[in-house]
Design a protein around this motif. Structure first.
Motif, PDB file in Angstrom:
ATOM      1  N   LEU A   8     -19.793  -7.224 -16.942  1.00  0.00           N
ATOM      2  CA  LEU A   8     -19.710  -8.415 -16.116  1.00  0.00           C
ATOM      3  C   LEU A   8     -20.782  -9.003 -16.599  1.00  0.00           C
ATOM      4  N   THR A   9     -21.039 -10.435 -17.043  1.00  0.00           N
ATOM      5  CA  THR A   9     -22.031 -11.071 -17.065  1.00  0.00           C
ATOM      6  C   THR A   9     -21.820 -12.517 -16.560  1.00  0.00           C
TER       7      THR A   9
ATOM      8  N   ASP B 138     -23.991 -17.520  -6.627  1.00  0.00           N
ATOM      9  CA  ASP B 138     -24.966 -16.527  -6.914  1.00  0.00           C
ATOM     10  C   ASP B 138     -24.057 -15.377  -7.728  1.00  0.00           C
ATOM     11  N   CYS B 139     -23.671 -15.724  -9.183  1.00  0.00           N
ATOM     12  CA  CYS B 139     -22.841 -14.928  -9.826  1.00  0.00           C
ATOM     13  C   CYS B 139     -23.386 -13.591  -9.911  1.00  0.00           C
ATOM     14  N   ASP B 140     -24.885 -13.417 -10.382  1.00  0.00           N
ATOM     15  CA  ASP B 140     -25.420 -12.161 -10.587  1.00  0.00           C
ATOM     16  C   ASP B 140     -25.105 -11.218  -9.355  1.00  0.00           C
ATOM     17  N   ARG B 141     -25.418 -11.740  -8.238  1.00  0.00           N
ATOM     18  CA  ARG B 141     -25.265 -10.821  -6.978  1.00  0.00           C
ATOM     19  C   ARG B 141     -23.668 -10.553  -6.898  1.00  0.00           C
ATOM     20  N   ASN B 142     -23.012 -11.378  -7.032  1.00  0.00           N
ATOM     21  CA  ASN B 142     -21.432 -11.342  -6.419  1.00  0.00           C
ATOM     22  C   ASN B 142     -20.358 -11.238  -7.544  1.00  0.00           C
ATOM     23  N   GLY B 143     -20.868 -11.137  -8.534  1.00  0.00           N
ATOM     24  CA  GLY B 143     -19.864 -10.958  -9.862  1.00  0.00           C
ATOM     25  C   GLY B 143     -18.694  -9.999  -9.364  1.00  0.00           C
ATOM     26  N   PHE B 144     -19.084  -8.905  -8.899  1.00  0.00           N
ATOM     27  CA  PHE B 144     -17.810  -7.752  -8.630  1.00  0.00           C
ATOM     28  C   PHE B 144     -16.757  -8.424  -7.654  1.00  0.00           C
ATOM     29  N   SER B 145     -17.529  -8.974  -6.631  1.00  0.00           N
ATOM     30  CA  SER B 145     -16.642  -9.588  -5.639  1.00  0.00           C
ATOM     31  C   SER B 145     -15.734 -10.870  -6.157  1.00  0.00           C
ATOM     32  N   ILE B 146     -16.440 -11.560  -6.828  1.00  0.00           N
ATOM     33  CA  ILE B 146     -15.706 -12.692  -7.285  1.00  0.00           C
ATOM     34  C   ILE B 146     -14.403 -12.255  -8.231  1.00  0.00           C
ATOM     35  N   MET B 147     -14.762 -11.129  -8.949  1.00  0.00           N
ATOM     36  CA  MET B 147     -13.899 -10.587 -10.101  1.00  0.00           C
ATOM     37  C   MET B 147     -12.652 -10.072  -9.370  1.00  0.00           C
ATOM     38  N   ALA B 148     -13.077  -9.271  -8.305  1.00  0.00           N
ATOM     39  CA  ALA B 148     -12.068  -8.599  -7.405  1.00  0.00           C
ATOM     40  C   ALA B 148     -10.818  -9.744  -6.797  1.00  0.00           C
TER      41      ALA B 148
ATOM     42  N   LEU C  63     -15.964  -5.083 -24.391  1.00  0.00           N
ATOM     43  CA  LEU C  63     -15.414  -6.383 -23.502  1.00  0.00           C
ATOM     44  C   LEU C  63     -16.599  -6.923 -22.445  1.00  0.00           C
ATOM     45  N   MET C  64     -16.860  -8.433 -22.756  1.00  0.00           N
ATOM     46  CA  MET C  64     -17.905  -8.809 -21.948  1.00  0.00           C
ATOM     47  C   MET C  64     -17.243 -10.157 -21.135  1.00  0.00           C
ATOM     48  N   VAL C  65     -17.112 -10.005 -19.712  1.00  0.00           N
ATOM     49  CA  VAL C  65     -16.581 -11.173 -19.272  1.00  0.00           C
ATOM     50  C   VAL C  65     -17.535 -11.965 -18.485  1.00  0.00           C
TER      51      VAL C  65
END
Length: 190
Positions: free
Chosen positions: A134-135, A57-67, A149-151
């Motif tokens: 983030l997207t 669920d990248c939409d919900r967890n994108g910031f955690s993933i990127m951290a 910048l779009m990631v």
């Protein structure tokens, strides 16, 4: 990590398992393969497995993933360069790693922006900075246009997975003496 008062270097391997290898660039291939297996277990069990769970669920967890991914970038840079830490040279080593090892960055300027807006933004302020976002589900991991910048989180995960796979594969080649030496330097430090 300690379990039963025993230090573990990864989920499956005790620190002593690695130390017993007495790893050097002259170690036989079986010994070196065990060292790489320990490294793989360390990275997968502590980071990649969790990233892949969150990535459902990248939409919900994108910031955690990127951290987690930002943490891994710095770690991979240290292994690649054979340095204990990046105190005082974090930005330089980070940007060098992004531009040299991840083929999704269109320019050094984009990598610098990633460092400041994504890495520093997320790790220090729990946000991306105003000139970035983030997207997910884009065709490329990094889009950089008009100073924005779009990631794409899912594509960035793929880029990092590819790097990790290729790095571990390259470590298996006994002709990669510098790569192996740098790997040993960082593993010994850990």
């Amino acid at each position: 990590m300690y379990r039963s008062n025993t230090p573990y270097i990864s989920f499956q391997y005790k620190t002593q398992d690695y130390l017993n290898l007495n790893l050097s660039t002259n170690s036989d291939e079986t010994t070196f393969r065990i060292a790489v297996d320990i490294f793989i277990d360390r990275v997968r069990s502590r980071f990649l497995d969790q990233i892949h769970i969150l990535a459902t669920d990248c939409d919900r967890n994108g910031f955690s993933i990127m951290a987690l991914e930002c943490l891994l970038v710095e770690t991979f840079a240290q292994f690649y360069d054979g340095i204990d830490d990046t105190v005082g040279v974090s930005k330089t080593k980070y940007v060098d790693f992004l531009t040299s090892n991840l083929h999704c960055f269109p320019s050094r300027t984009a990598a610098i922006r990633f460092y400041s807006d994504i890495r520093c933004g997320i790790l220090h302020q729990a946000q991306s900075k105003p000139r970035s976002a983030l997207t997910f589900n884009k065709t490329t991991a990094i889009e950089f246009a008009n100073s924005f910048l779009m990631v794409s989180v899912d594509r960035f995960v793929e880029e990092m997975d590819t790097y990790f796979h290729n790095y571990c594969h390259d470590l298996q080649n006994p002709n990669n003496v510098l790569l192996r030496s740098n790997f040993i330097q960082k593993m010994d430090y850990i």
